[in-house]
Design a protein around this motif. Structure first.
Motif, PDB file in Angstrom:
ATOM      1  N   LYS A 263       0.786   8.004   7.939  1.00 10.92           N
ATOM      2  CA  LYS A 263       0.545   6.971   6.969  1.00 10.92           C
ATOM      3  C   LYS A 263       0.744   7.539   5.535  1.00 10.92           C
ATOM      4  O   LYS A 263       1.029   6.578   4.712  1.00 10.92           O
ATOM      5  CB  LYS A 263      -1.202   6.796   7.126  1.00 10.92           C
ATOM      6  CG  LYS A 263      -1.561   5.991   8.502  1.00 10.92           C
ATOM      7  CD  LYS A 263      -2.929   5.595   8.594  1.00 10.92           C
ATOM      8  CE  LYS A 263      -3.087   4.897   9.661  1.00 10.92           C
ATOM      9  NZ  LYS A 263      -4.764   4.416   9.956  1.00 10.92           N
ATOM     10  N   LYS A 266       4.330   7.148   5.026  1.00 11.28           N
ATOM     11  CA  LYS A 266       4.719   5.583   4.898  1.00 11.28           C
ATOM     12  C   LYS A 266       4.649   5.388   3.189  1.00 11.28           C
ATOM     13  O   LYS A 266       5.087   4.385   2.835  1.00 11.28           O
ATOM     14  CB  LYS A 266       3.741   4.726   5.677  1.00 11.28           C
ATOM     15  CG  LYS A 266       4.004   3.207   5.455  1.00 11.28           C
ATOM     16  CD  LYS A 266       3.122   2.464   6.445  1.00 11.28           C
ATOM     17  CE  LYS A 266       3.176   0.819   6.467  1.00 11.28           C
ATOM     18  NZ  LYS A 266       2.355   0.093   7.148  1.00 11.28           N
ATOM     19  N   ALA A 270       7.707   5.105   0.882  1.00 11.90           N
ATOM     20  CA  ALA A 270       7.882   3.623   0.937  1.00 11.90           C
ATOM     21  C   ALA A 270       9.311   3.242   0.424  1.00 11.90           C
ATOM     22  O   ALA A 270       9.950   2.327   0.939  1.00 11.90           O
ATOM     23  CB  ALA A 270       6.941   3.005   0.076  1.00 11.90           C
ATOM     24  N   LEU A 273      11.996   4.017   2.895  1.00 11.59           N
ATOM     25  CA  LEU A 273      12.064   3.440   4.260  1.00 11.59           C
ATOM     26  C   LEU A 273      12.021   2.013   3.949  1.00 11.59           C
ATOM     27  O   LEU A 273      12.914   1.437   5.032  1.00 11.59           O
ATOM     28  CB  LEU A 273      10.447   3.699   4.434  1.00 11.59           C
ATOM     29  CG  LEU A 273      10.061   5.004   5.218  1.00 11.59           C
ATOM     30  CD1 LEU A 273       8.500   4.964   5.335  1.00 11.59           C
ATOM     31  CD2 LEU A 273      10.864   5.400   6.300  1.00 11.59           C
ATOM     32  N   MET A 279      10.721   0.842   7.815  1.00  7.89           N
ATOM     33  CA  MET A 279       9.065   0.667   7.896  1.00  7.89           C
ATOM     34  C   MET A 279       8.696   0.254   9.092  1.00  7.89           C
ATOM     35  O   MET A 279       7.576   0.862   9.552  1.00  7.89           O
ATOM     36  CB  MET A 279       8.940  -0.199   6.796  1.00  7.89           C
ATOM     37  CG  MET A 279       7.555  -0.217   6.254  1.00  7.89           C
ATOM     38  SD  MET A 279       6.992   1.073   5.727  1.00  7.89           S
ATOM     39  CE  MET A 279       7.642   1.124   3.847  1.00  7.89           C
ATOM     40  N   VAL A 282       8.423   3.390  11.511  1.00  8.23           N
ATOM     41  CA  VAL A 282       7.155   4.136  10.874  1.00  8.23           C
ATOM     42  C   VAL A 282       5.857   3.318  11.678  1.00  8.23           C
ATOM     43  O   VAL A 282       4.873   4.116  12.138  1.00  8.23           O
ATOM     44  CB  VAL A 282       7.059   4.403   9.600  1.00  8.23           C
ATOM     45  CG1 VAL A 282       6.012   5.310   9.291  1.00  8.23           C
ATOM     46  CG2 VAL A 282       8.294   5.060   9.127  1.00  8.23           C
ATOM     47  N   ASP A 283       6.148   2.257  11.510  1.00  5.91           N
ATOM     48  CA  ASP A 283       4.684   1.086  12.090  1.00  5.91           C
ATOM     49  C   ASP A 283       4.551   1.591  13.456  1.00  5.91           C
ATOM     50  O   ASP A 283       3.328   1.394  14.019  1.00  5.91           O
ATOM     51  CB  ASP A 283       4.962  -0.240  11.421  1.00  5.91           C
ATOM     52  CG  ASP A 283       4.579  -0.459  10.220  1.00  5.91           C
ATOM     53  OD1 ASP A 283       3.803   0.498   9.548  1.00  5.91           O
ATOM     54  OD2 ASP A 283       4.962  -1.419   9.516  1.00  5.91           O
TER      55      ASP A 283
END
Length: 338
Positions: A263, A266, A270, A273, A279, A282-283
């Motif tokens: 997190k 992320k 950002a 990503l 992104m 990573v989620d």
């Protein structure tokens, strides 16, 4: 007269035994209650909110890139140190010495903390391979590698606290670019790629050990026994029954720590990503780690077989970690592209 004296002595002896038994019962009850309380896994925290709280402590309003990541590492260490019961892995008295599940949880979280701190020192805070390393990070990292079960001087807690303090010093210098030697944080694709390489190995090792909870999967990671490459390679045997919960809780602790680190990644990575359209990858990793931390409904780690009537917690955990590992492989490839 003799009978009365004998009856009095018997009553006195029974009273002493009753008082001693009651005392032991009360002590045992207290230990059980403390053990139940201390043995609970810490909950999740919001990495951005914790960073804001830290800014309020230092009376600053600057949140540069890398601040959330560094603060997340410091807060993970603080949770290990100051959760109910404190740091338990070095306890030498009950109930802490008997709480092997939370001790293995601490071990798993500590491994992820060490890897992330090493990445911060060697990659994220350095511009080039020949650039000088950050002075505070050079102090912080070794402190977290101090032996995890030392109760004598210096204790594990005292060394880890020094690591936390050094991370906080780095964060202060990161916030103020006008200091003599400002700290740096480089959120580049190559830096993240190098850290993800370590994460892939950690997750792969955990999923393999978890899958070895049943004989069907033990040694499967090494290929068929007739494979000429693997003839001289010792296979991973089935995890002993008494160690299944140890591996499971180590994986839970690692998942908890990695969830918060991801997190933070992320947040601070950002831009890169989004630029590389990673992104969502990573989620997927974050969601898999959240699934791995689903509350446990059984008082013991179930180890069912196949499609039997009992679940197999280790295989369920291995499934979530393997999914996160697959996403990490994709993330590594994306970060490695030009």
């Amino acid at each position: 007269m003799t009978d009365n004296t004998s009856d009095h002595e018997d009553a006195k002896s029974k009273g002493i035994l009753w008082a001693f038994g009651s005392f032991l019962g009360i002590v045992l009850l207290i230990l059980i209650i403390l053990g139940e309380w201390w043995g609970r896994e810490p909950g999740q925290f919001n990495v951005q909110e914790e960073a804001i709280k830290r800014m309020e402590v230092t009376h600053t309003d600057q949140m540069p890139v890398g601040y959330v990541y560094a603060n997340t590492l410091a807060h993970i260490a603080e949770v290990l140190m100051y959760k109910p019961g404190g740091y338990i892995s070095n306890d030498v008295a009950p109930p802490g010495v008997l709480l092997d599940n939370i001790q293995n949880w601490e071990h798993g979280a500590l491994i992820m903390l060490r890897d992330a701190t090493t990445a911060l020192r060697n990659h994220f805070a350095r511009d080039q391979s020949q650039s000088a390393e950050d002075k505070d990070l050079a102090k912080a990292e070794p402190y977290f590698y101090y032996e995890r079960n030392s109760w004598a001087l210096p204790s594990t807690e005292s060394e880890y606290q020094k690591g936390i303090d050094s991370l906080h010093d780095y964060m202060i210098r990161l916030q103020d670019p006008n200091v003599r030697n400002p700290a740096q944080f480089y959120s580049r694709a190559d830096n993240l790629w190098q850290y993800i390489e370590i994460v892939i190995k950690r997750l792969g090792g955990l999923s393999t050990r978890l899958a070895a909870s049943t004989d069907q999967f033990a040694g499967a990671a090494h290929g068929p026994p007739t494979d000429p490459i693997d003839i001289q390679t010792p296979t991973l045997g089935q995890t002993p029954w008494l160690e299944i919960d140890d591996v499971f809780y180590e994986a839970r602790g690692a998942s908890w720590a990695l969830l918060h680190i991801l997190k933070a990644v992320k947040h601070d990575f950002a831009d890169i990503l989004l630029d590389k359209r990673a992104m969502n990858t990573v989620d997927i990793m974050i969601h898999s780690m959240e699934n791995a931390l689903t509350p446990i409904l059984s008082p013991v780690v179930l180890n069912g077989d196949g499609f039997g009537i009992f679940a197999n917690y280790s295989l369920s955990m291995a499934n979530y970690i393997s999914r996160a590992n697959a996403a990490a492989l994709d993330l590594r490839d994306i970060m490695n592209r030009g």
